[in-house]
Scaffold this motif. Structure first.
Motif, PDB file in Angstrom:
ATOM      1  N   ARG A  80       0.236  -1.192   0.381  1.00  0.00           N
ATOM      2  CA  ARG A  80       0.106  -0.346   0.188  1.00  0.00           C
ATOM      3  C   ARG A  80       1.030   0.773  -0.199  1.00  0.00           C
ATOM      4  O   ARG A  80      -0.014   1.916  -0.442  1.00  0.00           O
ATOM      5  N   VAL A  81       1.920   1.394   0.525  1.00  0.00           N
ATOM      6  CA  VAL A  81       3.198   1.929   0.904  1.00  0.00           C
ATOM      7  C   VAL A  81       4.194   2.439  -0.471  1.00  0.00           C
ATOM      8  O   VAL A  81       4.467   1.082  -0.192  1.00  0.00           O
ATOM      9  N   THR A  82       4.353   2.999  -1.734  1.00  0.00           N
ATOM     10  CA  THR A  82       4.672   2.878  -2.562  1.00  0.00           C
ATOM     11  C   THR A  82       5.730   4.968  -2.242  1.00  0.00           C
ATOM     12  O   THR A  82       5.457   5.651  -1.415  1.00  0.00           O
ATOM     13  N   TRP A  83       6.511   4.814  -2.889  1.00  0.00           N
ATOM     14  CA  TRP A  83       7.884   5.970  -2.775  1.00  0.00           C
ATOM     15  C   TRP A  83       7.144   6.945  -4.030  1.00  0.00           C
ATOM     16  O   TRP A  83       6.482   6.633  -4.648  1.00  0.00           O
ATOM     17  N   ALA A  84       6.993   8.806  -3.748  1.00  0.00           N
ATOM     18  CA  ALA A  84       6.455   9.511  -4.389  1.00  0.00           C
ATOM     19  C   ALA A  84       7.786   9.483  -5.728  1.00  0.00           C
ATOM     20  O   ALA A  84       8.686   8.986  -5.505  1.00  0.00           O
ATOM     21  N   ILE A  85       6.915   9.796  -6.262  1.00  0.00           N
ATOM     22  CA  ILE A  85       7.683   9.889  -7.696  1.00  0.00           C
ATOM     23  C   ILE A  85       8.964  11.496  -7.657  1.00  0.00           C
ATOM     24  O   ILE A  85       8.544  12.076  -7.295  1.00  0.00           O
ATOM     25  N   GLY A  86       9.913  10.586  -8.140  1.00  0.00           N
ATOM     26  CA  GLY A  86      11.459  12.046  -7.915  1.00  0.00           C
ATOM     27  C   GLY A  86      11.793  11.525  -6.787  1.00  0.00           C
ATOM     28  O   GLY A  86      12.814  12.533  -6.915  1.00  0.00           O
ATOM     29  N   THR A  87      11.518  10.435  -5.755  1.00  0.00           N
ATOM     30  CA  THR A  87      12.434  10.450  -4.753  1.00  0.00           C
ATOM     31  C   THR A  87      13.574   9.561  -5.141  1.00  0.00           C
ATOM     32  O   THR A  87      13.763   8.920  -6.026  1.00  0.00           O
TER      33      THR A  87
ATOM     34  N   TYR B 290      -9.272  -1.071   0.093  1.00  0.00           N
ATOM     35  CA  TYR B 290      -7.432   0.187  -0.592  1.00  0.00           C
ATOM     36  C   TYR B 290      -8.008   1.116  -0.543  1.00  0.00           C
ATOM     37  O   TYR B 290      -8.998   1.724  -2.045  1.00  0.00           O
ATOM     38  N   GLY B 291      -7.843   2.717   0.332  1.00  0.00           N
ATOM     39  CA  GLY B 291      -7.755   3.298  -0.448  1.00  0.00           C
ATOM     40  C   GLY B 291     -10.155   4.678   0.676  1.00  0.00           C
ATOM     41  O   GLY B 291      -9.740   5.433   0.288  1.00  0.00           O
ATOM     42  N   GLU B 292     -10.198   3.588   0.758  1.00  0.00           N
ATOM     43  CA  GLU B 292     -12.075   4.129   1.056  1.00  0.00           C
ATOM     44  C   GLU B 292     -11.744   3.938   2.706  1.00  0.00           C
ATOM     45  O   GLU B 292     -13.283   4.715   3.884  1.00  0.00           O
ATOM     46  N   GLU B 293     -10.639   4.248   3.526  1.00  0.00           N
ATOM     47  CA  GLU B 293     -10.495   4.230   5.128  1.00  0.00           C
ATOM     48  C   GLU B 293     -10.873   5.357   5.451  1.00  0.00           C
ATOM     49  O   GLU B 293     -10.521   6.853   4.248  1.00  0.00           O
ATOM     50  N   GLU B 294     -11.487   6.195   6.250  1.00  0.00           N
ATOM     51  CA  GLU B 294     -12.368   7.497   7.183  1.00  0.00           C
ATOM     52  C   GLU B 294     -11.791   7.792   8.314  1.00  0.00           C
ATOM     53  O   GLU B 294     -11.590   6.564   9.119  1.00  0.00           O
ATOM     54  N   GLY B 295     -11.784   8.892   8.706  1.00  0.00           N
ATOM     55  CA  GLY B 295     -11.837   8.555  10.342  1.00  0.00           C
ATOM     56  C   GLY B 295     -10.489  10.090  10.234  1.00  0.00           C
ATOM     57  O   GLY B 295      -9.890   9.698   9.656  1.00  0.00           O
ATOM     58  N   GLU B 296     -10.139   9.850  11.871  1.00  0.00           N
ATOM     59  CA  GLU B 296      -9.277  11.332  11.626  1.00  0.00           C
ATOM     60  C   GLU B 296      -7.562  10.482  11.997  1.00  0.00           C
ATOM     61  O   GLU B 296      -6.980  10.870  11.675  1.00  0.00           O
TER      62      GLU B 296
ATOM     63  N   ALA C 150       8.418  -0.123   4.914  1.00  0.00           N
ATOM     64  CA  ALA C 150       8.031  -1.343   5.064  1.00  0.00           C
ATOM     65  C   ALA C 150       6.890  -1.627   6.786  1.00  0.00           C
ATOM     66  O   ALA C 150       5.500  -2.242   6.217  1.00  0.00           O
ATOM     67  N   ALA C 151       7.834  -1.078   6.833  1.00  0.00           N
ATOM     68  CA  ALA C 151       7.281  -0.717   8.323  1.00  0.00           C
ATOM     69  C   ALA C 151       5.840   0.327   8.288  1.00  0.00           C
ATOM     70  O   ALA C 151       4.675  -0.495   9.270  1.00  0.00           O
ATOM     71  N   LEU C 152       5.645   1.250   7.611  1.00  0.00           N
ATOM     72  CA  LEU C 152       4.618   2.232   7.496  1.00  0.00           C
ATOM     73  C   LEU C 152       3.567   0.991   7.443  1.00  0.00           C
ATOM     74  O   LEU C 152       2.450   1.546   6.548  1.00  0.00           O
ATOM     75  N   ASP C 153       4.391  -0.027   5.599  1.00  0.00           N
ATOM     76  CA  ASP C 153       2.692  -0.842   4.768  1.00  0.00           C
ATOM     77  C   ASP C 153       2.667  -1.349   5.680  1.00  0.00           C
ATOM     78  O   ASP C 153       1.059  -1.754   5.386  1.00  0.00           O
ATOM     79  N   LYS C 154       3.064  -1.762   6.835  1.00  0.00           N
ATOM     80  CA  LYS C 154       2.585  -3.075   7.755  1.00  0.00           C
ATOM     81  C   LYS C 154       1.505  -1.914   8.475  1.00  0.00           C
ATOM     82  O   LYS C 154       0.885  -2.957   9.046  1.00  0.00           O
ATOM     83  N   ILE C 155       1.930  -0.700   9.250  1.00  0.00           N
ATOM     84  CA  ILE C 155       0.898  -0.119   9.905  1.00  0.00           C
ATOM     85  C   ILE C 155      -0.498  -0.088   8.425  1.00  0.00           C
ATOM     86  O   ILE C 155      -0.818   0.109   9.079  1.00  0.00           O
ATOM     87  N   ALA C 156      -0.309   0.548   7.813  1.00  0.00           N
ATOM     88  CA  ALA C 156      -1.413   0.925   6.802  1.00  0.00           C
ATOM     89  C   ALA C 156      -2.043  -0.574   6.534  1.00  0.00           C
ATOM     90  O   ALA C 156      -3.299  -0.152   6.758  1.00  0.00           O
ATOM     91  N   CYS C 157      -1.727  -1.582   6.511  1.00  0.00           N
ATOM     92  CA  CYS C 157      -2.093  -2.618   6.010  1.00  0.00           C
ATOM     93  C   CYS C 157      -3.384  -3.600   7.621  1.00  0.00           C
ATOM     94  O   CYS C 157      -4.063  -4.109   7.105  1.00  0.00           O
ATOM     95  N   ALA C 158      -2.453  -2.686   8.698  1.00  0.00           N
ATOM     96  CA  ALA C 158      -2.579  -3.357   9.674  1.00  0.00           C
ATOM     97  C   ALA C 158      -4.482  -2.475  10.215  1.00  0.00           C
ATOM     98  O   ALA C 158      -5.068  -3.002  11.017  1.00  0.00           O
ATOM     99  N   PHE C 159      -4.338  -1.516   9.670  1.00  0.00           N
ATOM    100  CA  PHE C 159      -5.277  -0.405   9.992  1.00  0.00           C
ATOM    101  C   PHE C 159      -6.327  -0.185  10.103  1.00  0.00           C
ATOM    102  O   PHE C 159      -7.875   0.840   9.413  1.00  0.00           O
ATOM    103  N   GLY C 160      -5.497  -0.626   8.586  1.00  0.00           N
ATOM    104  CA  GLY C 160      -6.786  -0.278   7.041  1.00  0.00           C
ATOM    105  C   GLY C 160      -7.849  -1.543   7.112  1.00  0.00           C
ATOM    106  O   GLY C 160      -8.216  -2.603   7.521  1.00  0.00           O
ATOM    107  N   PHE C 161      -8.315  -1.375   6.109  1.00  0.00           N
ATOM    108  CA  PHE C 161      -9.410  -2.388   5.401  1.00  0.00           C
ATOM    109  C   PHE C 161      -8.458  -3.604   5.003  1.00  0.00           C
ATOM    110  O   PHE C 161      -7.377  -3.561   4.610  1.00  0.00           O
ATOM    111  N   SER C 162      -8.620  -4.671   5.485  1.00  0.00           N
ATOM    112  CA  SER C 162      -7.778  -6.380   4.397  1.00  0.00           C
ATOM    113  C   SER C 162      -8.794  -6.991   3.134  1.00  0.00           C
ATOM    114  O   SER C 162      -7.744  -6.756   2.957  1.00  0.00           O
TER     115      SER C 162
END
Length: 425
Positions: free
Chosen positions: A356-363, A393-399, A376-388
């Motif tokens: 889910r987490v990729t590098w921005a263009i130009g990095t 993917y991309g439909e998560e809401e909330g602060e 990779a750690a942020l990718d694991k966090i996003a997959c754990a706290f988001g929709f399975s």
């Protein structure tokens, strides 16, 4: 207002959940280990039958440390002898009292505790599986509730009143007690947090399901002043938290991150990330371990290619040796440089491991390689706290999740890049 990822005071917040699914309980070791560990820490009598006279040259702190070591060694031998006997699992009140005695005995130590002493104290706090005791207490409460029928309640009002007057210890309180005791031991000013102590502490809090203190302890591992004993007094020396030797081991960082994710605590997960993969010590350690040897090879490559070009110039007679050497050296250097550049681009731009987490263009490529563990750690966090489900993917809401999306964007990364989603590439 966006939430902050980590605050220093977050280590003292109240604890929330109970997760104890990874530890295999050993109930037959409970009473023996508790008795020996607490007696060695909280009393002045050793656990051995015979006492050796104290030599006049031995200091009181050294004597207490040796007694603690002997008690720790004798606990393993005595537990093996009593493994065949069936031992009753201690109740929650016994565990709470034992943890109190261990903590008070450890805090009463006047000198600088050794690594073995600190490890023994942490292991003594975690000897009994609280989950098994809680399950046993729950079964007993169910049996008691089944016996308290309306008829028995009318016939025994005095017994019900006496039960109502008793103080009930909840398993969550015992878990909090053990977690707070381990935190007090590790954060003691005279304790040196070594890699083994940190690993044991992370393992204990992961077992208890209390990851809230992990970010603060990981920060203390790098920045805690080092104690030194001079002329009977303890002095503290400031340390540089950005040294490569202060980097947290990747296995310990992964265990701490998994504990925060299992407890569904995003603040603790981001705090672990900031004090492990994002720290300067971790980046410097990675440069030394993984980039020093390749950099040395790249530096020595032109010299080796020039020697090869000199040998190639000797096997021809069309040009003079100097001209032939220069031509061969330029040709071989261009070939090796072009091939190595293509390989580096292919290695640094691969994204098969990204979900889910990729590098921005130009990095820059060097930035991608240096911060790959953080991504990779942020990718694991996003997959754990988001929709399975992948199609959501991309439909998560909330602060909380919106803050995570912006936090990832500030790291030159993108959460759920549209051009990399299934069906869009």
């Amino acid at each position: 207002m966006l939430r902050r990822p980590y605050q220093a005071g977050s280590a003292l917040r109240s604890f929330v959940t109970l997760h104890t699914a990874r530890h295999v309980s050993r109930p037959y070791l409970a009473n023996t280990t508790w008795t020996i560990a607490t007696r060695s820490l909280a009393t002045s009598q050793p656990c051995l039958k015979s006492k050796r006279p104290q030599s006049p040259q031995t200091s009181p702190n050294a004597t207490r440390h040796d007694r603690f070591t002997r008690a720790a060694k004798s606990s393993s031998s005595s537990s093996s002898n009593s493994s065949s006997d069936e031992v009753k699992v201690p109740d929650l009140a016994e565990i709470t009292a034992a943890v109190d005695r261990i903590t008070k005995g450890f805090m009463a130590y006047g000198g600088i505790p050794s690594e073995h002493m600190t490890l023994t104290a942490l292991q003594a706090c975690a000897q009994t599986d609280v989950r098994q005791v809680a399950d046993s207490q729950e079964r007993q409460s169910k049996v008691a509730a089944a016996e308290d029928r309306p008829t028995s309640q009318l016939l025994g009002l005095d017994g019900g009143a006496s039960k109502a007057g008793r103080s009930v210890i909840r398993p969550e309180d015992v878990v909090d007690k053990v977690s707070e005791a381990a935190y007090a031991i590790v954060t003691h000013p005279a304790v040196v947090i070594t890699p083994k102590v940190l690993e044991e502490y992370v393992r204990l809090q992961s077992r208890l399901g209390r990851p809230q203190t992990l970010p603060h302890v990981l920060d203390l591992y790098a920045s805690k002043p080092k104690p030194k004993e001079l002329a009977g007094a303890i002095t503290y020396v400031e340390v540089n938290p950005n040294k490569a030797e202060k980097a947290v081991n990747s296995a310990v960082a992964d265990a701490a991150l998994d504990a925060a994710i299992e407890a569904k605590d995003m603040d603790a997960a981001i705090g672990v990330l900031e004090n492990t993969y994002s720290s300067k010590a971790f980046l410097r350690s990675k440069l030394i371990k993984k980039a020093l040897l390749p950099a040395t090879v790249v530096t020595a490559t032109p010299v080796a290619l020039y020697v090869i070009a000199t040998e190639l110039a000797k096997i021809q007679n069309s040009w003079d040796p100097a001209t032939a050497t220069n031509i061969a050296f330029v040709g071989v250097l261009c070939y090796v440089g072009f091939t190595a550049s293509i390989g580096m681009v292919a290695a640094f731009t691969q994204n098969d491991q990204m979900k889910r987490v990729t590098w921005a263009i130009g990095t820059p490529l060097r930035h991608r390689w240096l911060y790959e563990e953080e991504r990779a750690a942020l990718d694991k966090i996003a997959c754990a706290f988001g929709f399975s489900e992948e199609y959501r993917y991309g439909e998560e809401e909330g602060e909380e999740f919106l803050w995570l999306r912006e936090y990832i964007l500030r790291k030159s990364m993108i959460l759920d890049a549209v051009d990399l989603m299934p069906g869009m590439n």
